[in-house]
Enzyme design. Structure first.
Site, mmCIF file in Angstrom:
data_model
loop_
_atom_site.group_PDB
_atom_site.id
_atom_site.type_symbol
_atom_site.label_atom_id
_atom_site.label_comp_id
_atom_site.label_asym_id
_atom_site.label_seq_id
_atom_site.Cartn_x
_atom_site.Cartn_y
_atom_site.Cartn_z
ATOM 1 N N HIS A 22 0.754 -1.281 -0.195
ATOM 2 C CA HIS A 22 -0.047 -0.206 0.044
ATOM 3 C C HIS A 22 0.651 1.187 0.017
ATOM 4 O O HIS A 22 0.608 2.052 -0.913
ATOM 5 C CB HIS A 22 -0.881 0.254 1.439
ATOM 6 C CG HIS A 22 -1.749 -1.147 1.588
ATOM 7 N ND1 HIS A 22 -2.985 -1.268 0.806
ATOM 8 C CD2 HIS A 22 -1.750 -2.388 2.410
ATOM 9 C CE1 HIS A 22 -3.598 -2.727 1.349
ATOM 10 N NE2 HIS A 22 -2.809 -2.981 2.190
HETATM 11 C C1 BDR Z 1 -3.061 1.179 5.109
HETATM 12 O O1 BDR Z 1 -3.252 0.523 6.601
HETATM 13 C C2 BDR Z 1 -1.943 0.014 6.881
HETATM 14 O O2 BDR Z 1 -2.345 -1.137 7.556
HETATM 15 C C3 BDR Z 1 -0.992 0.034 5.800
HETATM 16 O O3 BDR Z 1 0.283 0.434 6.419
HETATM 17 C C4 BDR Z 1 -1.509 0.985 4.862
HETATM 18 O O4 BDR Z 1 -1.002 2.540 5.172
HETATM 19 C C5 BDR Z 1 -3.963 0.260 4.114
HETATM 20 O O5 BDR Z 1 -4.982 0.443 4.432
#
Ligand code: BDR
Ligand code: CA
Length: 311
Positions: free
Chosen positions: A239
């Site tokens: 992500h």
């Molecule tokens: C986001 O939430 C966190 O778990 C990850 O680091 C990312 O920034 C994804 O939904």
């Protein structure tokens, strides 16, 4: 041309750590500071992870600052099921022995750096947006000083915490509302693209063979993610590194400009990013939204960038 000045604001976090590594070794940018926020795990861990990570990788000169310990209006919830109890999965970094936290709170450090950089500072925001919103509330001129915000958060369609909300936005919807309405040019890298590309075992093998501290750490983090995936958890989704890719390797993404706002109070829709793709609100676009990713290009770029740690 000089390197582009960046601050990384994050809730480190397995995929945050990989994004930080990519930024540290990317030739095009200069990381001016790393600031922490409550999110994936409690702030005591996200802040410590940043300090330990930067000392471990030898970046003694980059300031690391503590930020908000809870969201503006919400209670804190964490994602330790995804990132482990202290945020880095099963990996324990050596405790920082000489590197100390910067004396400033994150919002103040970001503001002062923005002043110093005279309108050139870019922010990579890969956790809840609490620190950025606090800066905007405390310093009304800050919006004019930030060149661009690249954020991981939200989705045009769907969510990962609720049916309509993504984690970073859902944790602190008011902060995300303040940031999206700030007038700062910004790019949203949400679940529409981040769930469409996953790292694979050969990427980990290649990084491990590279042999640097950064590459081996990223390989360890990927291997943790593969185990998590095999137990039914989240895949090795990058992500946060994808939000950085939007800034330095836009060719791997397709983005469109839309009006975006955040639902702060809905019973079912709190934390939803309303992406007005049909122009129903009649408002000018305020966010460039990533809607497609080229998985192969992105993964290749990420591995190659981290391998630059070999010099
Ligand atoms: C986001 O939430 C966190 O778990 C990850 O680091 C990312 O920034 C994804 O939904
Ligand atoms: Ca994150």
């Amino acid at each position: 041309m000089g390197r582009r000045p960046f601050i990384i604001d994050c809730d480190t976090g397995t995929d945050d750590a990989i994004a930080i590594a990519a930024a540290l070794y990317c030739d095009e940018v200069e990381v001016k500071a790393v600031t922490s926020v409550n999110g994936n795990v409690a702030h005591q861990y996200t802040s410590r992870n940043n300090l330990n990570l930067l000392e471990y990788l030898g970046f003694d000169d980059i300031p690391v600052a503590k930020g908000a310990v809870h969201p503006i209006m919400e209670n804190s919830y964490h994602a330790d099921g995804t990132h482990g109890n202290t945020g880095l999965g099963c990996i324990t970094l050596p405790e920082a022995s000489h590197k100390k936290f910067d004396g400033r709170i994150a919002s103040q450090l970001i503001y002062e750096t923005a002043l110093e950089e005279k309108g050139e500072l870019e922010l990579l925001v890969i956790g809840p947006m609490t620190n950025i919103a606090i800066m905007l509330l405390e310093h009304p001129d800050a919006a004019q000083l930030i060149k661009h915000i690249w954020f991981m958060g939200g989705a045009a369609v769907g969510g990962n915490v609720t049916t309509t909300a993504e984690f970073n936005i859902w944790i602190d919807p008011m902060a995300a509302h303040i940031v999206t309405q700030s007038g700062i040019p910004q790019t949203m890298v949400g679940l529409d693209v981040t769930t469409a590309a996953a790292m694979k075992e050969p990427h980990s093998t290649e990084l491990r063979a590279c042999g640097t501290k950064a590459a081996v750490l990223c390989a360890d983090l990927l291997d943790y993610m593969f185990e998590r995936r095999d137990k039914g958890g989240e895949d090795a989704l990058m992500h946060d590194a994808m939000a950085f890719a939007a800034a330095v390797y836009p060719d791997c993404l397709e983005c469109h400009d839309y009006y975006v706002d955040v639902e702060c109070f809905g019973e079912y829709t709190k934390g939803h990013t309303m992406v007005d793709r049909r122009g129903k609100k009649g408002k000018a676009p305020n966010v460039s939204v990533a809607l497609k990713v080229d998985e192969d290009k992105f993964c290749r770029w990420l591995v190659d960038t981290i391998k630059k740690s070999a010099g």
